[in-house]
Scaffold this motif. Structure first.
Motif, short mmCIF file in Angstrom:
data_model
loop_
_atom_site.label_atom_id
_atom_site.label_comp_id
_atom_site.label_asym_id
_atom_site.label_seq_id
_atom_site.Cartn_x
_atom_site.Cartn_y
_atom_site.Cartn_z
N PHE A 102 0.84 -1.20 0.00
CA PHE A 102 0.00 0.00 0.00
C PHE A 102 0.87 1.25 0.00
O PHE A 102 0.62 2.20 -0.76
CB PHE A 102 -0.91 -0.01 1.22
CG PHE A 102 -1.90 1.11 1.26
CD1 PHE A 102 -3.18 0.95 0.76
CD2 PHE A 102 -1.56 2.34 1.82
CE1 PHE A 102 -4.10 1.99 0.80
CE2 PHE A 102 -2.47 3.38 1.87
CZ PHE A 102 -3.74 3.21 1.34
N CYS A 103 1.87 1.26 0.85
CA CYS A 103 2.77 2.43 0.93
C CYS A 103 3.51 2.64 -0.39
O CYS A 103 3.69 3.78 -0.83
CB CYS A 103 3.77 2.24 2.07
SG CYS A 103 3.05 2.35 3.72
N ASN A 104 3.94 1.56 -1.01
CA ASN A 104 4.62 1.66 -2.29
C ASN A 104 3.71 2.24 -3.36
O ASN A 104 4.11 3.10 -4.16
CB ASN A 104 5.13 0.29 -2.72
CG ASN A 104 5.91 0.34 -4.03
OD1 ASN A 104 6.92 1.00 -4.16
ND2 ASN A 104 5.38 -0.38 -5.04
N ASN A 105 2.45 1.80 -3.38
CA ASN A 105 1.49 2.28 -4.39
C ASN A 105 1.11 3.74 -4.17
O ASN A 105 0.73 4.42 -5.14
CB ASN A 105 0.23 1.41 -4.36
CG ASN A 105 0.47 0.01 -4.86
OD1 ASN A 105 1.44 -0.24 -5.60
ND2 ASN A 105 -0.38 -0.93 -4.47
N HIS A 106 1.20 4.22 -2.94
CA HIS A 106 0.80 5.60 -2.64
C HIS A 106 1.99 6.50 -2.29
O HIS A 106 1.80 7.60 -1.77
CB HIS A 106 -0.21 5.61 -1.47
CG HIS A 106 -1.53 5.00 -1.82
ND1 HIS A 106 -1.75 3.64 -1.81
CD2 HIS A 106 -2.71 5.57 -2.22
CE1 HIS A 106 -3.01 3.39 -2.15
NE2 HIS A 106 -3.60 4.54 -2.41
N GLU A 107 3.19 6.00 -2.58
CA GLU A 107 4.43 6.78 -2.38
C GLU A 107 4.56 7.29 -0.95
O GLU A 107 4.87 8.46 -0.70
CB GLU A 107 4.49 7.95 -3.37
CG GLU A 107 4.50 7.49 -4.82
CD GLU A 107 4.60 8.66 -5.80
OE1 GLU A 107 4.46 9.82 -5.34
OE2 GLU A 107 4.83 8.42 -6.98
N ILE A 108 4.31 6.40 -0.01
CA ILE A 108 4.44 6.73 1.41
C ILE A 108 5.77 6.18 1.91
O ILE A 108 6.12 5.02 1.65
CB ILE A 108 3.28 6.12 2.22
CG1 ILE A 108 1.97 6.78 1.79
CG2 ILE A 108 3.49 6.31 3.72
CD1 ILE A 108 0.74 6.14 2.41
N GLU A 109 6.51 7.01 2.63
CA GLU A 109 7.83 6.61 3.12
C GLU A 109 7.72 5.46 4.12
O GLU A 109 6.92 5.51 5.06
CB GLU A 109 8.52 7.80 3.79
CG GLU A 109 9.91 7.48 4.30
CD GLU A 109 10.56 8.66 4.99
OE1 GLU A 109 11.68 8.50 5.53
OE2 GLU A 109 9.94 9.75 5.02
N VAL A 110 8.53 4.43 3.90
CA VAL A 110 8.56 3.27 4.79
C VAL A 110 9.83 3.33 5.64
O VAL A 110 10.93 3.38 5.10
CB VAL A 110 8.53 1.95 4.00
CG1 VAL A 110 8.66 0.75 4.94
CG2 VAL A 110 7.27 1.86 3.17
N PRO A 111 9.72 3.34 6.95
CA PRO A 111 10.91 3.42 7.80
C PRO A 111 11.71 2.12 7.75
O PRO A 111 11.16 1.04 7.50
CB PRO A 111 10.33 3.65 9.19
CG PRO A 111 8.97 3.04 9.14
CD PRO A 111 8.47 3.28 7.74
N ASN A 112 13.00 2.23 8.00
CA ASN A 112 13.84 1.04 8.13
C ASN A 112 13.46 0.32 9.42
O ASN A 112 13.53 0.89 10.50
CB ASN A 112 15.31 1.45 8.17
CG ASN A 112 16.25 0.25 8.16
OD1 ASN A 112 15.94 -0.80 8.73
ND2 ASN A 112 17.39 0.40 7.50
#
Length: 280
Positions: free
Chosen positions: A96-106
């Motif tokens: 979901f984050c990838n599709n909506h360009e949302i930053e994913v924390p390490n």
């Protein structure tokens, strides 16, 4: 729906342009486009397994035994989600984050509260630990605790024994011994010792009469039975049974009562709060 909500907040920022409202809109947009917010949304979607239970408990026709089975099965599904659901949930959130360009924390980095200048470290735990144990597991444990609190062993026994008075299917669950145990264990102050002895005789006579009564098929719940006893004045003959039926109908978890389950989610500068409540 998510994209439309984000667009609405962005439109508010552009329209207002300045001032407190823009600041509030900016903050709301930051929260909505955070990994943590998306994770909570997906947790709430997974908690849809409680929806059938909530809907069933709101139906006046729901019988006690079916409600008990629904509670038990819902607890099993929630526990299964806790034991096996994290990896699948995380993959859905990452996609979901990838599709909506949302930053994913390490996930190996230390978890930091907030964004921008409000960022604060949290007890030196990793993002993975925080999201899995402090958010995901904590939300599930809250639901399990609430179900255990509302439907503990004593309450389950009370409901089970009460189901012996359910007139469905021509009193299929009718058991004199269980009804007598219900009175002795849960309503000892409402019946004298002599009345408890008389109750057994009334139950035997009542059951025989019910098997022969033509109006049996229209009785679908304990509340229907209570109404029938009053309308036919049978409650005056079987006054001890009538008293017990009325006591059972005052149960705080009576199936006749309406219930609603809901989640509340709040993000502030200190922590994410996920709360689940069942309203009786």
């Amino acid at each position: 729906m998510y994209t439309a909500s984000c667009s609405s907040v962005t439109w508010i920022v552009i329209k207002e342009g300045k001032g407190a409202k823009r600041g509030e809109a900016d903050k709301a947009y930051d929260d909505m486009t955070s990994f943590e917010f998306v994770l909570v949304l997906h947790i709430m979607i997974d908690f849809g397994i409680t929806n059938d239970l909530c809907q069933a408990l709101q139906r006046k026709s729901q019988d006690i035994l079916n409600a008990m089975h629904l509670v038990s099965n819902t607890k099993i599904l929630i526990q299964k989600l806790r034991d096996d659901g994290w990896e699948n949930l995380l993959q859905q959130v990452l996609l979901f984050c990838n599709n909506h360009e949302i930053e994913v924390p390490n996930m190996e980095d230390h978890y930091i509260y907030g964004r921008g200048r409000y960022r604060q470290p949290k007890d030196r735990v990793t993002n993975l630990h925080y999201f899995r144990f402090d958010v995901f597991n904590a939300a599930i444990d809250s639901q399990l605790h609430e179900l255990d609190f509302r439907f503990n062993d004593e309450m389950i026994e009370l409901l089970y024994l009460s189901s012996s008075l359910d007139p469905k299917r021509k009193f299929q669950n009718f058991k004199v011994d269980d009804i007598y145990k219900l009175v002795s264990k849960f309503y000892p102050a409402d019946f004298t010792e002599q009345e408890k002895l008389n109750l057994k005789s009334q139950l035997d006579l009542f059951f025989l009469e019910m098997m022969e009564h033509p109006q049996l098929d229209r009785l679908k719940s304990i509340s229907d039975l209570c109404r029938w006893l009053a309308e036919t004045e049978k409650g005056e003959i079987y006054y001890l049974i009538d008293r017990l039926v009325r006591l059972v109908l005052t149960l705080s978890v009576s199936i006749k009562n309406r219930r609603a389950c809901f989640f509340s989610h709040e993000i502030d500068k200190d922590r994410t709060v996920i709360a689940w409540r069942m309203i009786i």
